[in-house]
Design an enzyme around this catalytic site. Structure first.
Site, PDB file in Angstrom:
ATOM      1  N   LYS A 280       0.849  -1.347  -0.047  1.00 60.76           N
ATOM      2  CA  LYS A 280      -0.046   0.152  -0.005  1.00 60.76           C
ATOM      3  C   LYS A 280       0.894   1.263   0.027  1.00 60.76           C
ATOM      4  CE  LYS A 280      -4.412   1.539   2.258  1.00 60.76           C
ATOM      5  NZ  LYS A 280      -5.521   1.102   3.080  1.00 60.76           N
ATOM      6  N   GLU A 368     -18.829  -5.341  10.774  1.00 55.21           N
ATOM      7  CA  GLU A 368     -20.120  -4.564  11.417  1.00 55.21           C
ATOM      8  C   GLU A 368     -21.107  -5.269  11.958  1.00 55.21           C
ATOM      9  OE1 GLU A 368     -19.109  -3.656   8.460  1.00 55.21           O
ATOM     10  OE2 GLU A 368     -17.955  -1.783   8.490  1.00 55.21           O
ATOM     11  N   ARG A 396     -24.909  -1.826   7.963  1.00 55.52           N
ATOM     12  CA  ARG A 396     -24.555  -3.168   7.906  1.00 55.52           C
ATOM     13  C   ARG A 396     -25.013  -4.265   9.175  1.00 55.52           C
ATOM     14  NH1 ARG A 396     -20.338  -4.858   4.302  1.00 55.52           N
ATOM     15  NH2 ARG A 396     -21.104  -4.323   2.334  1.00 55.52           N
TER      16      ARG A 396
HETATM   17  C1  LIG Z   1     -18.621  -2.134   5.225  1.00 56.31           C
HETATM   18  C2  LIG Z   1     -17.562  -1.144   5.213  1.00 56.31           C
HETATM   19  N1  LIG Z   1     -16.695  -0.904   6.399  1.00 56.31           N
HETATM   20  C3  LIG Z   1     -15.841  -0.064   6.514  1.00 56.31           C
HETATM   21  C4  LIG Z   1     -15.353   0.554   5.420  1.00 56.31           C
HETATM   22  C5  LIG Z   1     -14.304   1.624   5.511  1.00 56.31           C
HETATM   23  N2  LIG Z   1     -13.040   1.052   4.502  1.00 56.31           N
HETATM   24  C6  LIG Z   1     -12.890   1.811   3.624  1.00 56.31           C
HETATM   25  S1  LIG Z   1     -11.354   0.870   2.760  1.00 56.31           S
HETATM   26  C7  LIG Z   1     -11.200   0.096   4.047  1.00 56.31           C
HETATM   27  C8  LIG Z   1     -10.115  -0.902   4.199  1.00 56.31           C
HETATM   28  C9  LIG Z   1     -10.137  -1.723   2.988  1.00 56.31           C
HETATM   29  O1  LIG Z   1      -8.834  -2.668   3.304  1.00 56.31           O
HETATM   30  P1  LIG Z   1      -8.441  -3.419   1.752  1.00 56.31           P
HETATM   31  O2  LIG Z   1      -9.932  -4.193   1.250  1.00 56.31           O
HETATM   32  O3  LIG Z   1      -7.440  -4.200   2.356  1.00 56.31           O
HETATM   33  O4  LIG Z   1      -8.057  -2.657   0.867  1.00 56.31           O
HETATM   34  P2  LIG Z   1      -6.721  -1.648   0.757  1.00 56.31           P
HETATM   35  O5  LIG Z   1      -7.169  -0.194   1.209  1.00 56.31           O
HETATM   36  O6  LIG Z   1      -5.720  -2.393   1.407  1.00 56.31           O
HETATM   37  O7  LIG Z   1      -6.313  -1.293  -0.630  1.00 56.31           O
HETATM   38  C10 LIG Z   1     -12.197   0.346   4.997  1.00 56.31           C
HETATM   39  C11 LIG Z   1     -12.116  -0.247   6.365  1.00 56.31           C
HETATM   40  C12 LIG Z   1     -16.028   0.367   4.042  1.00 56.31           C
HETATM   41  N3  LIG Z   1     -15.767   1.040   3.044  1.00 56.31           N
HETATM   42  N4  LIG Z   1     -17.339  -0.255   4.174  1.00 56.31           N
END
Ligand SMILES: Cc1ncc(C[n+]2csc(CCOP(=O)(O)OP(=O)(O)O)c2C)c(N)n1
Ligand SMILES: CC(=O)[C@@H](O)[C@H](O)COP(=O)(O)O
Ligand SMILES: [Mg+2]
Length: 630
Positions: A280, A368, A396
């Site tokens: 990242k 969630e 959620r």
């Molecule tokens: C249901 C939900 N919960 C929380 C989030 C907040 N959120 C957005 S991106 C993220 C992290 C995602 O991690 P990953 O899938 O590993 O993607 P990366 O950012 O590492 O590329 C979170 C928790 C969301 N978008 N949707």
């Protein structure tokens, strides 16, 4: 510049690996320069450059369907699909969205923003394809964080059971927003970092053969060893058990490897999971070194220093910081207080609380549903859980709020952050519905502070309330008021009249109290004497106040930063109807029955008419007061 010549995915089909690598670097530079101006999701996109180039070279979008999970990492996809020129308008009102949107491009297959939906959507696309007898490919691109979301496994389970031809690309960078958590994350780490697991299996089998050939016994012994260890030894066995062909883990920045494996996946029948390991923030040292802080950047962030210039004048306290500080104060007094966040440790402000009370702070991952029932279980176990969750993500956990928290009438406090218009994340993230969907649930108390001082008293009231209680507050900060030295319990269901007036009553909630006060000041100049009430509670309502207003025959404006339908204004109207009090003139102001697109928060509030000018305009448009009822 190669990038200048790229306008559709077909423009990269014949590029050599060297040219793709050059294009990757140009895209990184493009992202850094543009996001320094507009802000937006940063680390994820820098980490997905080669992955996206390989996807669009191997597969043929839009015939082949590429579905992104969350979609915050899809800026490179947007660059390759003809939207380079839109980046200056990224996440701006009427500009390009921050997530894939079907209305924006034929290459955007599914509207996303909430995590863990891509595999389900891909399964839907693939099944529709199979019913129609078509032959295109369907690919879901999901991060390791999003893979901790329960619905991702619901979809893996279904796809593996049916054996549907589809590809899941697991983009594993060990990060959610904060470092990823959970057993899945640990498992992926094992796959990533310790290939000896696969060689360990060979050692075990060789070792067993040393017992000599015990005929069937040896075979059974070997099988038992393999079965008992297989989910650890054989890479990806967990996914194989779900019926997927597991490929990887591979270096997600190495284009020759990516291309080879994607071609192989394209030819493999049935569900395939390609595990790619990325970094990242790759290509921008500050982001790579601080992938949590650089998950997203604000507009005007300094590319060289990698920080955003601090606001010169002291801004009012930001609610996440105030939340953490207040939680720390309260936790010192009450050993039963615990905090839970579903993967939003930084955004909720709880990092500081975790540092102070590591054993009382739980980041459960993007889960969630689990977070709400986990809170219920903690409450049954004698703890005082505070669930810190964004309004949009609370959606959620709706059944859990009802079934596991409200029916049992458990002392769970839900700190609903980002309640109201969050702004640049758009339709999928506006905190529009929490009042409406919680208000109809028995046993729930719902409140909203007008400012940072009341925020502290409300959180104190919440954690000392013996039942389910939700406090909703907006993205951002308070209004800059003095803070009381100590906490006080707010009487449940009691409002606060902040300004007396005889001509009209403006019943305001939370962030709208200051809007109502500004409107009252303007109305005063026109000789209209407006009463302003800080409602504080949506449920229970201040019935004494409402009955009093009815007696006075007062006209009422209600204003809230939540959906008008089902909101506080609806509650007031329902109250009078249920009390069989007729003839009240009530003018509800809130969010319209629409999904509100992305833009700066104040711009959106003006767009939907939640500002002082709109209140003034409404009041002045009213016909002269009818004769007051006796
Ligand atoms: C249901 C939900 N919960 C929380 C989030 C907040 N959120 C957005 S991106 C993220 C992290 C995602 O991690 P990953 O899938 O590993 O993607 P990366 O950012 O590492 O590329 C979170 C928790 C969301 N978008 N949707
Ligand atoms: C994509 C996503 O869901 C998160 O990154 C979200 O955008 C965070 O919102 P805040 O910036 O309000 O914390
Ligand atoms: Mg990740």
């Amino acid at each position: 510049m190669l990038l200048d010549k790229i306008n559709t995915p077909s423009d990269i089909k014949n590029l050599s690996v060297e040219q793709l690598n050059q294009l990757a670097e140009e895209i990184r530079q493009f992202l850094i320069e543009n996001l320094a101006t507009t802000g937006g999701h940063f680390g994820s996109n820098l980490g997905a450059v080669e992955l996206t180039l390989a996807l669009h070279q191997v597969f043929d979008s839009p015939k082949d369907k590429i579905i992104w999970d969350v979609g915050h990492q899809a800026y490179v996809h947007k660059i390759l699909t003809g939207r380079k020129h839109l980046f200056p308008s990224l996440r701006k009102f009427k500009g390009m969205a921050g997530f894939p949107k079907r209305s924006e491009s034929e290459h955007d297959m599914f509207d996303v923003g909430h995590a863990s939906t891509s595999i389900s959507a891909a399964m839907g696309y693939a099944t529709a394809r199979d019913i129609a007898g078509e032959d295109h490919k369907v690919i879901a691109v999901i991060g390791d964080g999003s893979m901790t979301g329960g619905m991702a496994f619901e979809a893996l389970n279904h796809a593996g059971h049916v054996g549907t031809d589809m590809l899941v690309v697991l983009n594993d960078n060990e990060m959610s927003i904060a470092p990823n958590v959970g057993a899945i994350s640990n498992y992926l780490t094992k796959l990533r970092v310790d290939p000896t697991y696969s060689s360990f299996k060979k050692d075990v089998v060789n070792f067993l053969h040393k017992f000599g050939d015990l005929g069937d016994k040896t075979t059974r012994l070997i099988d038992r060893f393999k079965d008992s260890f297989k989910s650890f030894i054989v890479p990806g066995m967990l996914f194989e058990e779900f019926g997927f062909t597991y490929l990887g883990p591979i270096n997600g920045h190495d284009l020759p490897t990516l291309l080879t494996y994607m071609q192989r996946a394209k030819k493999t029948k049935g569900p395939v999971l390609l595990h790619v390991v990325t970094q990242k923030g790759k290509g921008y040292a500050v982001a790579a070194d601080a992938p949590d802080k650089m998950h997203s950047v604000s507009k005007g962030f300094n590319v060289v220093k990698g920080d955003t210039p601090k606001v010169v004048k002291p801004a009012p306290p930001q609610y996440p910081n105030l939340f953490a500080e207040t939680m720390i104060e309260l936790a010192k007094r009450d050993p039963d207080l615990v905090a839970i966040t579903p993967a939003m440790l930084p955004g909720s402000g709880l990092i500081k609380f975790q540092e102070a009370f590591p054993e009382r702070c739980f980041d459960v991952g993007i889960a969630e549903q689990h977070s709400a029932t986990f809170a219920a279980g903690l409450a049954c176990g004698g703890k005082k859980p505070v669930l810190a969750i964004y309004s949009t993500f609370l959606q959620r956990a709706y059944d859990q709020a009802i079934h596991d928290i409200a029916i049992q009438n458990l002392p769970v406090t839900i700190a609903i952050d980002r309640a109201g218009l969050v702004g640049n994340d758009g339709e999928t993230h506006q905190g529009a519905f929490d009042i409406a969907f919680l208000r109809c649930v028995p046993n729930f108390t719902i409140m909203a502070p007008k400012d940072e001082n009341e925020f502290r008293h409300m959180l104190y009231t919440g954690v000392n309330h013996n039942g389910p209680i939700a406090m909703r507050y907006p993205r951002g900060g308070g209004v800059g008021v003095a803070m009381d030295a100590d906490f006080k319990m707010l009487p449940i269901g009691k409002s606060e009249t902040v300004r007396e007036g005889k001509d009209i009553a403006i019943l305001a909630l939370g962030s709208m109290v200051q809007v109502a006060e500004k409107a009252a000041d303007v109305l005063h100049e026109s000789g209209i004497d407006a009463k302003v009430v800080n409602m504080r509670f949506v449920k229970p309502l201040d019935e004494e106040l409402l009955l009093d207003l009815a007696k006075q025959g007062m006209r009422i404006v209600t204003i809230e930063e939540g959906s008008t339908i089902g909101g506080m204004g609806s509650a007031v109207m329902e109250f009078y109807a249920l009390q069989r009090i007729y003839g009240m003139e009530i003018y509800p102001m809130g969010l319209p029955d629409l999904f509100i697109e992305h833009g700066d928060p104040q711009q959106l509030l003006d767009h939907v008419g939640l500002n002082a000018d709109s209140v003034v305009e409404l009041v002045k448009s009213m016909a002269p007061l009818k004769q007051k009822r006796a």
